[in-house]
Design a protein around this motif. Structure first.
Motif, mmCIF file in Angstrom:
data_model
loop_
_atom_site.group_PDB
_atom_site.id
_atom_site.type_symbol
_atom_site.label_atom_id
_atom_site.label_comp_id
_atom_site.label_asym_id
_atom_site.label_seq_id
_atom_site.Cartn_x
_atom_site.Cartn_y
_atom_site.Cartn_z
ATOM 1 N N SER A 30 -15.977 -31.375 -11.517
ATOM 2 C CA SER A 30 -15.346 -31.989 -12.684
ATOM 3 C C SER A 30 -16.400 -32.456 -13.680
ATOM 4 O O SER A 30 -16.123 -32.559 -14.876
ATOM 5 C CB SER A 30 -14.466 -33.167 -12.250
ATOM 6 N N SER A 31 -17.584 -32.745 -13.193
ATOM 7 C CA SER A 31 -18.690 -33.128 -14.069
ATOM 8 C C SER A 31 -19.994 -32.881 -13.333
ATOM 9 O O SER A 31 -20.012 -32.756 -12.109
ATOM 10 C CB SER A 31 -18.603 -34.611 -14.459
ATOM 11 N N GLN A 33 -24.100 -34.357 -13.408
ATOM 12 C CA GLN A 33 -24.983 -35.365 -13.962
ATOM 13 C C GLN A 33 -26.413 -35.075 -13.538
ATOM 14 O O GLN A 33 -26.659 -34.515 -12.475
ATOM 15 C CB GLN A 33 -24.563 -36.751 -13.453
ATOM 16 N N LEU A 45 -29.617 -42.491 -14.558
ATOM 17 C CA LEU A 45 -28.804 -41.452 -15.181
ATOM 18 C C LEU A 45 -29.415 -40.992 -16.507
ATOM 19 O O LEU A 45 -29.740 -41.802 -17.370
ATOM 20 C CB LEU A 45 -27.391 -41.978 -15.432
ATOM 21 N N THR A 48 -24.492 -36.902 -18.546
ATOM 22 C CA THR A 48 -23.303 -36.376 -17.867
ATOM 23 C C THR A 48 -22.731 -35.259 -18.722
ATOM 24 O O THR A 48 -22.567 -35.424 -19.934
ATOM 25 C CB THR A 48 -22.233 -37.465 -17.688
ATOM 26 N N GLY A 92 -19.714 -34.452 -9.472
ATOM 27 C CA GLY A 92 -18.730 -35.498 -9.219
ATOM 28 C C GLY A 92 -17.396 -34.941 -8.764
ATOM 29 O O GLY A 92 -16.968 -33.873 -9.209
ATOM 30 N N THR A 93 -16.745 -35.631 -7.852
ATOM 31 C CA THR A 93 -15.389 -35.288 -7.436
ATOM 32 C C THR A 93 -14.405 -36.148 -8.216
ATOM 33 O O THR A 93 -14.799 -37.007 -8.985
ATOM 34 C CB THR A 93 -15.182 -35.543 -5.933
ATOM 35 N N SER A 94 -13.140 -35.922 -7.973
ATOM 36 C CA SER A 94 -12.132 -36.656 -8.730
ATOM 37 C C SER A 94 -12.177 -38.152 -8.466
ATOM 38 O O SER A 94 -11.911 -38.951 -9.357
ATOM 39 C CB SER A 94 -10.739 -36.126 -8.400
ATOM 40 N N TYR A 95 -12.559 -38.552 -7.261
ATOM 41 C CA TYR A 95 -12.564 -39.987 -6.992
ATOM 42 C C TYR A 95 -13.941 -40.598 -7.149
ATOM 43 O O TYR A 95 -14.102 -41.807 -7.103
ATOM 44 C CB TYR A 95 -11.989 -40.318 -5.613
ATOM 45 N N GLY A 96 -14.951 -39.764 -7.343
ATOM 46 C CA GLY A 96 -16.240 -40.332 -7.694
ATOM 47 C C GLY A 96 -17.374 -40.093 -6.739
ATOM 48 O O GLY A 96 -18.493 -40.471 -7.025
ATOM 49 N N LYS A 97 -17.132 -39.502 -5.590
ATOM 50 C CA LYS A 97 -18.233 -39.251 -4.659
ATOM 51 C C LYS A 97 -19.212 -38.268 -5.277
ATOM 52 O O LYS A 97 -18.818 -37.213 -5.773
ATOM 53 C CB LYS A 97 -17.684 -38.677 -3.362
ATOM 54 N N LEU A 98 -20.475 -38.609 -5.269
ATOM 55 C CA LEU A 98 -21.510 -37.751 -5.836
ATOM 56 C C LEU A 98 -22.194 -36.953 -4.743
ATOM 57 O O LEU A 98 -22.619 -37.512 -3.740
ATOM 58 C CB LEU A 98 -22.546 -38.589 -6.579
ATOM 59 N N PHE A 100 -25.482 -34.773 -4.189
ATOM 60 C CA PHE A 100 -26.774 -34.540 -4.817
ATOM 61 C C PHE A 100 -27.394 -33.231 -4.354
ATOM 62 O O PHE A 100 -27.239 -32.830 -3.190
ATOM 63 C CB PHE A 100 -27.750 -35.669 -4.470
ATOM 64 N N GLY A 101 -28.124 -32.579 -5.249
ATOM 65 C CA GLY A 101 -29.019 -31.518 -4.857
ATOM 66 C C GLY A 101 -30.234 -32.126 -4.173
ATOM 67 O O GLY A 101 -30.386 -33.351 -4.137
ATOM 68 N N PHE B 33 -21.199 -47.394 -3.830
ATOM 69 C CA PHE B 33 -21.622 -46.345 -2.905
ATOM 70 C C PHE B 33 -22.895 -46.769 -2.175
ATOM 71 O O PHE B 33 -23.741 -47.455 -2.744
ATOM 72 C CB PHE B 33 -21.951 -45.057 -3.674
ATOM 73 N N TYR B 35 -26.089 -44.747 -0.202
ATOM 74 C CA TYR B 35 -26.734 -43.469 0.050
ATOM 75 C C TYR B 35 -27.984 -43.699 0.896
ATOM 76 O O TYR B 35 -28.607 -44.747 0.843
ATOM 77 C CB TYR B 35 -27.154 -42.798 -1.265
ATOM 78 N N GLY B 98 -13.167 -46.086 -11.560
ATOM 79 C CA GLY B 98 -12.727 -45.642 -10.246
ATOM 80 C C GLY B 98 -13.062 -44.198 -9.976
ATOM 81 O O GLY B 98 -12.991 -43.743 -8.860
ATOM 82 N N GLN B 99 -13.485 -43.471 -11.030
ATOM 83 C CA GLN B 99 -13.814 -42.075 -10.828
ATOM 84 C C GLN B 99 -15.254 -41.837 -11.221
ATOM 85 O O GLN B 99 -15.839 -42.589 -11.969
ATOM 86 C CB GLN B 99 -12.881 -41.184 -11.656
ATOM 87 N N GLY B 100 -15.804 -40.750 -10.692
ATOM 88 C CA GLY B 100 -17.258 -40.587 -10.785
ATOM 89 C C GLY B 100 -17.779 -39.764 -11.926
ATOM 90 O O GLY B 100 -18.914 -39.324 -11.891
ATOM 91 N N TYR B 104 -23.402 -43.515 -12.354
ATOM 92 C CA TYR B 104 -23.520 -44.751 -11.607
ATOM 93 C C TYR B 104 -24.849 -45.419 -11.911
ATOM 94 O O TYR B 104 -25.815 -44.761 -12.268
ATOM 95 C CB TYR B 104 -23.420 -44.458 -10.103
#
Lengths: 110, 115
Positions: A30-31, A33, A45, A48, A92-98, A100-101, B33, B35, B98-100, B104
């Protein structure tokens, strides 16, 4: 699991040279960064990108998101020693979990 | 605060010792989060909170790892009976959304060394 592959893993160049770092995945995000991380600090950051084909410029840095939203590139023009660091792309996923490469370690020599 | 604060910055633990790592996110940030990052590598996801709810803990490597955020602000990552393979930098990140899709803010991390 969505995986991101970055290339090259290591890059060592002279000040003033240009470089490109790539971030590729088989998944659609979805995005995307880009972060830059210096030793002993957390990632910061840079940009994005959310729209397929999008190009963003940040001074000497140019970021592009692939048309299919599966890949991205970071191009640095006239690199400076201050650009040295670990460059990370994330999806990024829809709920925000990133996800990373593995990162690209860039060293710019004076 | 102005940024994400993590403490301690450095922790040396003897193998088998329990440790607790603290994260103070930016005030009002909904998402948090944790990591884990090995030297020269990208961060690996551990767990995710939205307010006080732990919505995803799929990245915790074993049942020795436990995270909490009881009041939806400060979070603690606890590692029981530390092992040498737990040596890494532990990063905390928070976001107001709430979304990524919007990035962050990361803390500077806690470098854990297990000897």
């Amino acid at each position: 699991t969505q995986l991101l592959e970055q290339s090259p893993q290591f890059l060592s160049i002279q000040e003033g040279e240009n470089l490109t770092v790539y971030c590729n995945s088989s998944s659609v995000f979805s995005s995307l960064q880009w972060y830059r991380q210096e030793p002993g600090e957390g990632p910061v950051l840079l940009v994005t990108v959310v729209t397929g084909g999008e190009v963003k410029k940040l001074k000497r840095l140019t970021f592009q998101f692939g048309d299919a939203r599966k890949d991205s590139s970071l191009h640095i023009t006239a690199a400076q020693t201050g650009d040295t660091g670990l460059y990370l792309c994330t999806g990024g996923t829809s709920y925000g979990k990133l996800t990373f490469g593995q990162g690209t370690i860039l060293t710019v020599h004076p | 605060g102005a940024g994400v604060s993590q403490s301690p910055r450095y922790k040396v633990a003897k193998r088998g010792q329990d440790v607790a790592l603290r994260c103070d996110p930016i005030s009002g940030h909904v998402s948090l989060f944790w990591y884990q990052q090995a030297l020269g590598q990208g961060p690996e996801f551990l767990t995710y909170f939205q307010n006080e709810a732990q919505l995803d803990k799929s990245g915790l490597p074993s049942d020795r790892f436990f995270a909490e955020r009881p009041e939806g602000s400060v979070s603690t990552l606890k590692i029981q009976r530390t092992q040498q393979e737990d040596s890494a930098v532990y990063l905390c990140a928070s976001s107001s959304r709430g979304q990524g899709n919007y990035g962050y803010t990361f803390g500077s991390g806690t470098r854990l060394t297990v000897v």
